[in-house]
Design a protein around this motif. Structure first.
Motif, PDB file in Angstrom:
ATOM      1  N   HIS A  19       9.357  53.542  29.448  1.00 39.04           N
ATOM      2  CA  HIS A  19       8.608  53.168  30.660  1.00 39.04           C
ATOM      3  C   HIS A  19       7.376  52.322  30.334  1.00 39.04           C
ATOM      4  O   HIS A  19       6.998  52.146  29.183  1.00 39.04           O
ATOM      5  CB  HIS A  19       8.181  54.426  31.431  1.00 39.04           C
ATOM      6  N   GLY A  20       6.734  51.811  31.408  1.00 34.70           N
ATOM      7  CA  GLY A  20       5.543  50.986  31.251  1.00 34.70           C
ATOM      8  C   GLY A  20       4.260  51.770  31.428  1.00 34.70           C
ATOM      9  O   GLY A  20       4.230  53.002  31.254  1.00 34.70           O
ATOM     10  N   PRO A  32       2.600  52.655  26.140  1.00 34.08           N
ATOM     11  CA  PRO A  32       3.027  51.449  26.855  1.00 34.08           C
ATOM     12  C   PRO A  32       1.952  50.367  26.869  1.00 34.08           C
ATOM     13  O   PRO A  32       0.761  50.673  26.807  1.00 34.08           O
ATOM     14  CB  PRO A  32       3.284  51.978  28.269  1.00 34.08           C
TER      15      PRO A  32
HETATM   16  P1  NAP Z   1       6.244  51.572  34.909  1.00 33.09           P
HETATM   17  O1  NAP Z   1       4.928  51.465  34.259  1.00 33.09           O
HETATM   18  O2  NAP Z   1       7.363  52.037  34.068  1.00 33.09           O
HETATM   19  O3  NAP Z   1       6.044  52.521  36.183  1.00 33.09           O
HETATM   20  C1  NAP Z   1       6.915  52.533  37.297  1.00 33.09           C
HETATM   21  C2  NAP Z   1       7.028  53.926  37.858  1.00 33.09           C
HETATM   22  O4  NAP Z   1       7.823  54.719  36.975  1.00 33.09           O
HETATM   23  C3  NAP Z   1       5.709  54.699  37.980  1.00 33.09           C
HETATM   24  O5  NAP Z   1       4.983  54.349  39.115  1.00 33.09           O
HETATM   25  C4  NAP Z   1       6.228  56.120  37.996  1.00 33.09           C
HETATM   26  O6  NAP Z   1       6.868  56.384  39.243  1.00 33.09           O
HETATM   27  C5  NAP Z   1       7.364  56.051  36.982  1.00 33.09           C
HETATM   28  N1  NAP Z   1       6.857  56.367  35.636  1.00 33.09           N
HETATM   29  C6  NAP Z   1       6.412  55.531  34.660  1.00 33.09           C
HETATM   30  N2  NAP Z   1       6.009  56.207  33.585  1.00 33.09           N
HETATM   31  C7  NAP Z   1       6.202  57.513  33.856  1.00 33.09           C
HETATM   32  C8  NAP Z   1       5.970  58.709  33.148  1.00 33.09           C
HETATM   33  N3  NAP Z   1       5.454  58.726  31.908  1.00 33.09           N
HETATM   34  N4  NAP Z   1       6.245  59.859  33.755  1.00 33.09           N
HETATM   35  C9  NAP Z   1       6.758  59.899  34.988  1.00 33.09           C
HETATM   36  N5  NAP Z   1       7.014  58.798  35.711  1.00 33.09           N
HETATM   37  C10 NAP Z   1       6.737  57.616  35.168  1.00 33.09           C
HETATM   38  O7  NAP Z   1       6.709  50.161  35.509  1.00 33.09           O
HETATM   39  P2  NAP Z   1       5.849  49.011  36.169  1.00 33.09           P
HETATM   40  O8  NAP Z   1       4.850  49.615  37.101  1.00 33.09           O
HETATM   41  O9  NAP Z   1       6.841  48.069  36.689  1.00 33.09           O
HETATM   42  O10 NAP Z   1       5.114  48.338  34.946  1.00 33.09           O
HETATM   43  C11 NAP Z   1       3.725  48.473  34.672  1.00 33.09           C
HETATM   44  C12 NAP Z   1       3.401  47.638  33.421  1.00 33.09           C
HETATM   45  O11 NAP Z   1       4.053  48.182  32.267  1.00 33.09           O
HETATM   46  C13 NAP Z   1       3.837  46.178  33.496  1.00 33.09           C
HETATM   47  O12 NAP Z   1       2.809  45.382  32.975  1.00 33.09           O
HETATM   48  C14 NAP Z   1       5.058  46.116  32.602  1.00 33.09           C
HETATM   49  O13 NAP Z   1       5.254  44.850  32.045  1.00 33.09           O
HETATM   50  C15 NAP Z   1       4.690  47.120  31.544  1.00 33.09           C
HETATM   51  N6  NAP Z   1       5.846  47.687  30.807  1.00 33.09           N
HETATM   52  C16 NAP Z   1       5.630  48.016  29.506  1.00 33.09           C
HETATM   53  C17 NAP Z   1       6.651  48.605  28.783  1.00 33.09           C
HETATM   54  C18 NAP Z   1       6.385  48.980  27.357  1.00 33.09           C
HETATM   55  O14 NAP Z   1       5.247  49.068  26.946  1.00 33.09           O
HETATM   56  N7  NAP Z   1       7.403  49.227  26.557  1.00 33.09           N
HETATM   57  C19 NAP Z   1       7.896  48.864  29.375  1.00 33.09           C
HETATM   58  C20 NAP Z   1       8.071  48.558  30.735  1.00 33.09           C
HETATM   59  C21 NAP Z   1       7.031  47.971  31.441  1.00 33.09           C
HETATM   60  P3  NAP Z   1       6.144  57.207  40.452  1.00 33.09           P
HETATM   61  O15 NAP Z   1       4.869  56.501  40.745  1.00 33.09           O
HETATM   62  O16 NAP Z   1       7.155  57.120  41.546  1.00 33.09           O
HETATM   63  O17 NAP Z   1       5.939  58.600  39.996  1.00 33.09           O
END
Ligand code: NAP
Length: 474
Positions: free
Chosen positions: A396-397, A104
């Motif tokens: 996911h991110g 991500p």
């Molecule tokens: P996120 O990174 O997807 O995380 C949100 C929540 O989802 C986490 O706190 C965790 O929940 C759960 N999660 C994420 N990845 C996981 C995994 N591998 N295993 C288990 N649970 C998981 O979303 P965000 O916090 O909104 O975004 C963070 C950054 O990532 C932002 O800068 C966003 O733009 C970027 N992003 C990148 C991509 C990509 O690279 N394709 C996609 C989406 C977002 P819990 O804490 O409740 O366990």
């Protein structure tokens, strides 16, 4: 070979090439990988370990991926300089080697910095985002029958509101655009006459083209052709009842493609309904037609002369021989659903769906909702596919609060790797991983996100232990 600024050319392995949009995979392909920000530091090593082990286990030394590290996100800024989030080296490497896999990447909110993920999809014209949502036995789920969901979301990746063509409310171009729309474009359209935009509003443009829609839906139908039984089914998801010339056109162009380009392989829901009724009723008279006109089919035009509606007549004359007598039941069924309805359909009647072809924004929402049913984002893989390149990545991110703790679930990048192996045609290795993953989950050897939902509760494995458990369960 490109002239890299800061990368050393790989010394082993061969380049993946493309012929008519299909990849030619050597036994030792060079595959660039982007480690990713945040939890990428934990997830990527675990993923690489599982992929390499499955290939070795399946093919010995006959096949091997030659990994080539390239940089994007924070790691790229460290190597190439501040704000150089996506260096030319990385773009050239993916362009040259054709297939990449990534962890991500962070997207800062606001501040005019473009999403790296969206940028990569647009640079390489990766027009279809493929997100399978399938249940692995034993995964905790908020749903009563998660095993009934086995769908693949095909999300259009390059158009729609995601193109990011938008203006802030105060931007002079925005004010001028609103002026033009209110004073010229709307009055010139007989359908829009009495409407107007608020004078101070942000504006975003939602382009949806026939070319973009059809090349994407074509990939979805080609995928459905490779499936069997009821899974040979593509549902066009849209909000065409409200946005007629974008979302509605997506549906119409999808049907047009199905009946023009895939005539021998496809049947539309409406055609299947007509053929089915003809078979049951033997002959259709005006009385029977009255019965045939159900809600949703009320636009049939009935010709009084021959007592058969034009559309039914056309369907019979065109396809009753080739598709009738239940032959259509073996073909790819193409139907459509309104976007809001499909959200409840995947919960209430999940077994009725297979491939959902969507526009960009609808697909983003829908794939996360479907992932939640089968166990959450930790189990949600993805692939971005074009005609000259493919990039595999999790849904996911970066989950920054979990970064560097060796805690996060690597399942979704590992499953994205499985999709890559399938794309290579290396099914033996792909199946080995899904088998190992299923066994780990059944034995309740899982990371924190799944462990906390299991009843009775179970002590979680770390990210790297989970990878080892998958390998041990090959
Ligand atoms: P996120 O990174 O997807 O995380 C949100 C929540 O989802 C986490 O706190 C965790 O929940 C759960 N999660 C994420 N990845 C996981 C995994 N591998 N295993 C288990 N649970 C998981 O979303 P965000 O916090 O909104 O975004 C963070 C950054 O990532 C932002 O800068 C966003 O733009 C970027 N992003 C990148 C991509 C990509 O690279 N394709 C996609 C989406 C977002 P819990 O804490 O409740 O366990």
């Amino acid at each position: 070979m490109p002239n890299f600024e800061k990368l050393n050319n790989p010394t082993e392995g061969q380049v993946i090439t493309f012929t008519n949009g299909k990849p030619n995979i050597p036994n030792n392909p060079i595959v660039p990988f982007i480690r990713g920000d945040g939890t990428g530091v934990d997830i990527w090593p675990a993923t690489q370990r599982v992929l390499d082990a499955s290939i070795l286990h399946s093919y010995g030394n006959e096949r091997k991926i030659n990994w080539f590290k390239v940089y994007a996100g924070d790691e790229a800024c460290d190597k190439y300089g501040t704000y150089n989030y996506l260096p030319n080296d990385t773009i050239e490497a993916i362009q040259h080697f054709g297939v990449a896999i990534k962890g991500p990447l962070t997207t800062p909110v606001g501040g005019g910095i473009r999403s790296l993920n969206v940028a990569l999809r647009q640079i390489f014209d990766l027009y279809s985002c493929v997100r399978p949502c399938k249940y692995y036995s034993g995964t905790p789920s908020p749903h009563k029958y998660p095993q009934d969901l086995d769908i693949i979301v095909y999300r259009e990746n390059t158009e729609d509101i995601y193109m990011g063509i938008e203006w802030e409310e105060e931007d002079e171009n925005c004010i001028n655009l609103i002026n033009y729309i209110n004073k010229t474009a709307i009055p010139n359209s007989s359908k829009l006459k009495n409407r107007s935009l608020p004078e101070r509003a942000g504006i975003g443009i939602k382009p949806v083209s026939k070319f973009g829609s059809q090349r994407h839906i074509r990939k979805a139908i080609e995928h459905a052709k490779r499936l069997s039984g009821d899974k040979r089914h593509v549902t066009l998801v849209h909000k065409g009842n409200i946005m007629k010339f974008t979302e509605g056109a997506f549906r119409d162009w999808g049907y047009e493609l199905a009946v023009n380009e895939f005539r021998n392989d496809c049947i539309t829901e409406r055609e299947s309904w007509i053929l089915d009724n003809i078979q049951k009723n033997n002959q259709i008279t005006i009385e029977n037609n009255a019965k045939l006109i159900e809600p949703g089919f009320d636009k049939l035009t009935i010709s009084k002369r021959d007592y058969i509606c034009e559309e039914i007549k056309n369907t019979i004359s065109k396809i009753s021989k080739s598709h009738g007598n239940n032959k259509w039941k073996k073909l790819v069924l193409v139907d459509d659903r309104i976007a809001d309805s499909i959200f409840q359909q995947i919960q209430t009647r999940p077994q009725e769906y297979s491939i959902l072809a969507t526009l960009n924004l609808n697909g983003d929402y829908l794939s996360d909702a479907a992932a939640a049913i089968v166990g959450g984002l930790g189990m949600a893989p993805g692939a971005n596919i074009g005609d000259k390149a493919a990039i595999f990545e999790a849904t996911h991110g970066t989950a920054p609060k979990h970064a560097g703790l060796n805690k996060i679930n690597p399942g979704s990048v590992i499953l994205s790797g499985v999709m890559m192996l399938e794309y290579f045609g290396w099914d033996k290795a792909a199946n080995l991983i899904t088998q190992g993953l299923s066994k780990s989950i059944e034995k309740r050897q899982v990371t924190y996100d799944l462990a906390r939902l299991m009843e009775p509760s179970v002590e979680p494995l770390s990210c790297s232990e989970f990878a080892e458990s998958i390998i041990n369960n090959f």
